[in-house]
Motif scaffolding. Structure first.
Motif, mmCIF file in Angstrom:
data_model
loop_
_atom_site.group_PDB
_atom_site.id
_atom_site.type_symbol
_atom_site.label_atom_id
_atom_site.label_comp_id
_atom_site.label_asym_id
_atom_site.label_seq_id
_atom_site.Cartn_x
_atom_site.Cartn_y
_atom_site.Cartn_z
ATOM 1 N N ASP A 171 -51.927 -45.164 -0.980
ATOM 2 C CA ASP A 171 -50.465 -45.050 -1.028
ATOM 3 C C ASP A 171 -50.032 -44.015 -2.062
ATOM 4 O OD1 ASP A 171 -50.273 -46.975 0.909
ATOM 5 O OD2 ASP A 171 -49.636 -48.592 -0.436
ATOM 6 N N ILE A 172 -50.679 -44.042 -3.236
ATOM 7 C CA ILE A 172 -50.310 -43.098 -4.303
ATOM 8 C C ILE A 172 -50.608 -41.664 -3.875
ATOM 9 C CG2 ILE A 172 -50.908 -42.349 -6.644
ATOM 10 C CD1 ILE A 172 -51.392 -45.367 -7.276
ATOM 11 N N GLU A 173 -51.758 -41.447 -3.254
ATOM 12 C CA GLU A 173 -52.121 -40.097 -2.812
ATOM 13 C C GLU A 173 -51.194 -39.608 -1.703
ATOM 14 O OE1 GLU A 173 -56.179 -40.696 -1.833
ATOM 15 O OE2 GLU A 173 -56.841 -40.716 -3.938
ATOM 16 N N ALA A 174 -50.793 -40.498 -0.806
ATOM 17 C CA ALA A 174 -49.853 -40.112 0.252
ATOM 18 C C ALA A 174 -48.509 -39.724 -0.343
ATOM 19 C CB ALA A 174 -49.686 -41.267 1.241
ATOM 20 N N ALA A 175 -48.057 -40.450 -1.353
ATOM 21 C CA ALA A 175 -46.786 -40.120 -2.011
ATOM 22 C C ALA A 175 -46.870 -38.766 -2.698
ATOM 23 C CB ALA A 175 -46.434 -41.211 -3.023
ATOM 24 N N ALA A 176 -48.012 -38.471 -3.327
ATOM 25 C CA ALA A 176 -48.170 -37.185 -4.012
ATOM 26 C C ALA A 176 -48.205 -36.032 -3.015
ATOM 27 C CB ALA A 176 -49.437 -37.205 -4.860
ATOM 28 N N ARG A 177 -48.850 -36.234 -1.872
ATOM 29 C CA ARG A 177 -48.948 -35.166 -0.860
ATOM 30 C C ARG A 177 -47.602 -34.831 -0.235
ATOM 31 N NH1 ARG A 177 -53.632 -38.043 0.743
ATOM 32 N NH2 ARG A 177 -52.464 -39.003 2.465
ATOM 33 N N SER A 178 -46.679 -35.747 -0.261
ATOM 34 C CA SER A 178 -45.384 -35.513 0.381
ATOM 35 C C SER A 178 -44.606 -34.389 -0.283
ATOM 36 C CB SER A 178 -44.545 -36.789 0.354
ATOM 37 O OG SER A 178 -44.054 -37.036 -0.965
ATOM 38 N N GLY A 179 -44.884 -34.119 -1.558
ATOM 39 C CA GLY A 179 -44.153 -33.096 -2.286
ATOM 40 C C GLY A 179 -42.780 -33.532 -2.744
ATOM 41 N N LEU A 180 -42.367 -34.731 -2.396
ATOM 42 C CA LEU A 180 -41.055 -35.246 -2.800
ATOM 43 C C LEU A 180 -41.148 -35.919 -4.165
ATOM 44 C CD1 LEU A 180 -40.050 -36.885 0.603
ATOM 45 C CD2 LEU A 180 -39.272 -34.671 -0.314
ATOM 46 N N PRO A 181 -40.042 -35.980 -4.903
ATOM 47 C CA PRO A 181 -40.067 -36.725 -6.160
ATOM 48 C C PRO A 181 -40.440 -38.184 -5.887
ATOM 49 C CG PRO A 181 -38.065 -35.402 -5.992
ATOM 50 C CD PRO A 181 -38.737 -35.362 -4.649
ATOM 51 N N PRO A 182 -41.294 -38.766 -6.713
ATOM 52 C CA PRO A 182 -41.722 -40.142 -6.435
ATOM 53 C C PRO A 182 -40.576 -41.127 -6.584
ATOM 54 C CG PRO A 182 -42.525 -39.426 -8.583
ATOM 55 C CD PRO A 182 -41.931 -38.225 -7.925
ATOM 56 N N THR A 183 -40.602 -42.150 -5.775
ATOM 57 C CA THR A 183 -39.605 -43.213 -5.866
ATOM 58 C C THR A 183 -39.980 -44.173 -7.005
ATOM 59 O OG1 THR A 183 -40.797 -44.683 -4.371
ATOM 60 C CG2 THR A 183 -39.261 -43.103 -3.375
ATOM 61 N N GLU A 184 -39.037 -45.029 -7.368
ATOM 62 C CA GLU A 184 -39.310 -46.047 -8.381
ATOM 63 C C GLU A 184 -40.497 -46.916 -7.957
ATOM 64 O OE1 GLU A 184 -38.184 -48.116 -12.036
ATOM 65 O OE2 GLU A 184 -37.726 -46.161 -11.182
ATOM 66 N N HIS A 185 -40.538 -47.269 -6.694
ATOM 67 C CA HIS A 185 -41.633 -48.098 -6.191
ATOM 68 C C HIS A 185 -42.972 -47.387 -6.344
ATOM 69 C CE1 HIS A 185 -44.047 -50.621 -3.550
ATOM 70 N NE2 HIS A 185 -44.337 -49.562 -2.818
ATOM 71 N N GLN A 186 -43.027 -46.094 -6.063
ATOM 72 C CA GLN A 186 -44.271 -45.349 -6.156
ATOM 73 C C GLN A 186 -44.726 -45.204 -7.613
ATOM 74 O OE1 GLN A 186 -42.845 -41.956 -3.998
ATOM 75 N NE2 GLN A 186 -43.547 -42.742 -2.008
ATOM 76 N N ILE A 187 -43.771 -45.047 -8.520
ATOM 77 C CA ILE A 187 -44.124 -45.014 -9.945
ATOM 78 C C ILE A 187 -44.680 -46.368 -10.377
ATOM 79 C CG2 ILE A 187 -43.178 -44.830 -12.291
ATOM 80 C CD1 ILE A 187 -41.241 -42.705 -11.188
ATOM 81 N N GLU A 188 -44.057 -47.446 -9.901
ATOM 82 C CA GLU A 188 -44.548 -48.796 -10.228
ATOM 83 C C GLU A 188 -45.974 -48.983 -9.705
ATOM 84 O OE1 GLU A 188 -43.242 -51.023 -12.064
ATOM 85 O OE2 GLU A 188 -41.079 -50.792 -12.088
ATOM 86 N N GLN A 189 -46.276 -48.411 -8.549
ATOM 87 C CA GLN A 189 -47.633 -48.510 -8.031
ATOM 88 C C GLN A 189 -48.632 -47.831 -8.970
ATOM 89 O OE1 GLN A 189 -46.948 -46.973 -3.943
ATOM 90 N NE2 GLN A 189 -47.970 -48.850 -3.270
ATOM 91 N N LEU A 190 -48.260 -46.669 -9.513
ATOM 92 C CA LEU A 190 -49.152 -45.971 -10.438
ATOM 93 C C LEU A 190 -49.303 -46.756 -11.740
ATOM 94 C CD1 LEU A 190 -50.917 -43.479 -10.768
ATOM 95 C CD2 LEU A 190 -48.961 -42.319 -11.834
ATOM 96 N N VAL A 191 -48.235 -47.379 -12.207
ATOM 97 C CA VAL A 191 -48.330 -48.243 -13.391
ATOM 98 C C VAL A 191 -49.335 -49.358 -13.133
ATOM 99 C CG1 VAL A 191 -47.084 -49.877 -14.863
ATOM 100 C CG2 VAL A 191 -45.980 -47.735 -14.182
ATOM 101 N N PHE A 192 -49.199 -50.010 -11.988
ATOM 102 C CA PHE A 192 -50.083 -51.115 -11.642
ATOM 103 C C PHE A 192 -51.537 -50.646 -11.541
ATOM 104 C CE2 PHE A 192 -51.725 -53.946 -8.070
ATOM 105 C CZ PHE A 192 -52.004 -55.017 -8.909
ATOM 106 N N ALA A 193 -51.740 -49.438 -11.019
ATOM 107 C CA ALA A 193 -53.095 -48.904 -10.868
ATOM 108 C C ALA A 193 -53.735 -48.558 -12.198
ATOM 109 C CB ALA A 193 -53.062 -47.659 -9.970
ATOM 110 N N ASN A 194 -52.940 -48.470 -13.258
ATOM 111 C CA ASN A 194 -53.456 -48.062 -14.564
ATOM 112 C C ASN A 194 -53.495 -49.186 -15.595
ATOM 113 O OD1 ASN A 194 -53.875 -44.872 -15.130
ATOM 114 N ND2 ASN A 194 -52.446 -45.178 -13.438
#
Length: 438
Positions: free
Chosen positions: A254-277
């Motif tokens: 999910d994180i890699e798909a969000a990064a490939r989109s080229g769009l600014p990440p959403t709050e949900h996508q940032i939360e996913q990266l927090v959880f992954a770390n």
């Protein structure tokens, strides 16, 4: 009874807040020696599950629980990850109602992730800071207590007040540590209360505590061996993370798909990266404490390596906030920065490290490839990103193949933090069944 899976769909209301063995015996040891060199007698060690000292009243218990129960802090003995015997603590809640004929049945409750350091323990947060650390579960525990069921809630190994002799060293998703913490809390409650308990007990828990409840089922025979009055009746697990490597793969896709989109990440996508770390710090600390030869530098980029070294004592909510702010600062610093370039956990690659693979195989893997005793009620929310659907279903199917008796209750629209409220009627019904409550 044939092993089966039952799918129960439960409608939930939107709007919930989103918040991202050994058997102890009296063992004679070497004689104590007096000043004249002669023996003064044989010293006896406490048994696993023995209560240490006198329980003390709990302070600042949430009113929803305090209105229906009295709370005490209990110190007990249990086997430690590194061998030997250690002190552990648990919060014991007794209904204000008189015990039913035959005594109160007992739920051993496993809390969700709070951190790795002793001071992150739910009992310490409650006593010292007036804070209920176990997410949304106070109302659920109050409902269980209203059913005239006692509850003992262990802090887990390595979490708890150091003044009570609790050592540093938490067993985050370590099977024996979680199982022993739960099982010997049940033994301690039985030894403390005697005939006031019926002896019937059920492990239950949410998130990390859902894994702890399954680990307690795995080690449940140890409770009976330690105290024959105890009778294990079954398990209730709420939103456990059943297979961390598989969850990591879904999360990083999910994180890699969000990064490939080229769009600014959403709050949900940032939360996913927090959880992954963030929570990986607790895994790595546990692996090293338990003797797995893992090098943190192979798991983390420079930023998260600094968090690992400097913030391992930081409890979960504060750690999540620190990591989230750092991620946001990183993204804002350059338009070229992406979620996948953040210098944190090295993507999904740590899954392939031999010692990481060994840790999960020897803990979660051993649990999932076993046949646990009794029936298991497994509650899962369809909007739970912490325990993704594919991972939950794959794990449950694997456990069914291994002969486990699982009822999977699928709660439509429920996220990770919604499951205890959405599933409360199902939990109450299962407890009435397991404890023969009319």
């Amino acid at each position: 009874m044939p092993h089966r899976i039952t799918r129960t769909t439960w409608s939930v209301r939107r709007g919930f807040p989103l918040v991202v063995l050994l058997v102890g015996l009296l063992i004679p040891v070497a004689p104590a020696w007096g000043a004249d060199g002669g023996p003064t007698g044989t010293v006896e060690m406490a048994a696993d599950g023995d209560v240490v000292g006198t329980p003390t009243p709990l302070r600042t218990v949430p009113s929803v629980i305090a209105d229906v129960a009295d709370g005490q802090l209990v110190v007990y003995r249990m086997p430690g990850i590194r061998g030997g015997q250690i002190n552990a603590t648990a919060m014991l809640f007794l209904p204000t109602q008189a015990p039913p004929a035959g005594g109160w049945p007992l739920v051993v409750w496993g809390h969700g992730t709070v951190g790795w350091a002793p001071e992150c323990a739910p009992s310490v947060q409650l006593q010292e800071h007036g804070r209920w650390a176990d997410g949304p579960n106070a109302a659920l525990l109050a409902s269980i207590l209203k059913m005239n069921i006692a509850v003992v809630a262990p802090d887990y190994e390595g979490l708890g007040p150091v003044a009570e002799g609790v050592p540093e060293g938490h067993g985050y998703y370590e099977l024996s540590s979680k199982g022993n913490s739960m099982v010997f809390a049940a033994v301690a409650a039985q030894r403390l209360l005697g005939d006031r308990l019926s002896g019937q007990w059920v492990p239950a828990g949410w998130s990390e505590g859902g894994f702890a409840a399954l680990a307690a089922a795995y080690y449940s025979d140890q409770a009976t061996m330690a105290d024959p009055e105890l009778e294990y009746r079954g398990t209730i697990t709420l939103a456990p993370v059943p297979d961390v490597p598989a969850m990591n793969r879904v999360l990083w896709n999910d994180i890699e798909a969000a990064a490939r989109s080229g769009l600014p990440p959403t709050e949900h996508q940032i939360e996913q990266l927090v959880f992954a770390n963030a929570e990986t710090i607790y895994f790595t600390r546990t692996e090293r404490y338990a003797g797995y030869d893992i090098d943190p530098a192979t798991i983390y980029g420079p930023t998260m390596l600094r968090f690992y070294r400097d913030n391992w004592r930081t409890c979960l909510d504060d750690l999540n906030a620190l990591v989230k702010q750092d991620i946001q600062n990183y993204l804002n610093a350059s338009p070229a920065h992406r979620l996948t370039t953040y210098p944190g956990v090295r993507g999904d690659t740590p899954n392939s490290l031999p010692e990481n693979k060994r840790f999960y195989a020897e803990n979660q893997g051993r649990l999932e490839n076993s046949t646990l005793p009794g029936a298991i009620l497994w509650l899962y929310g369809t909007d739970d990103i912490t325990s993704p659907a594919t991972v939950t279903y794959d794990t449950v199917n694997k456990m069914l193949i291994n002969g486990n008796d699982i009822n999977l209750a699928v709660l439509e629209g429920a996220g990770h933090y919604d499951v205890s409220a959405a599933g409360q009627p199902l939990i109450e019904a299962r407890l009435r069944q397991l404890f023969d409550i009319t």
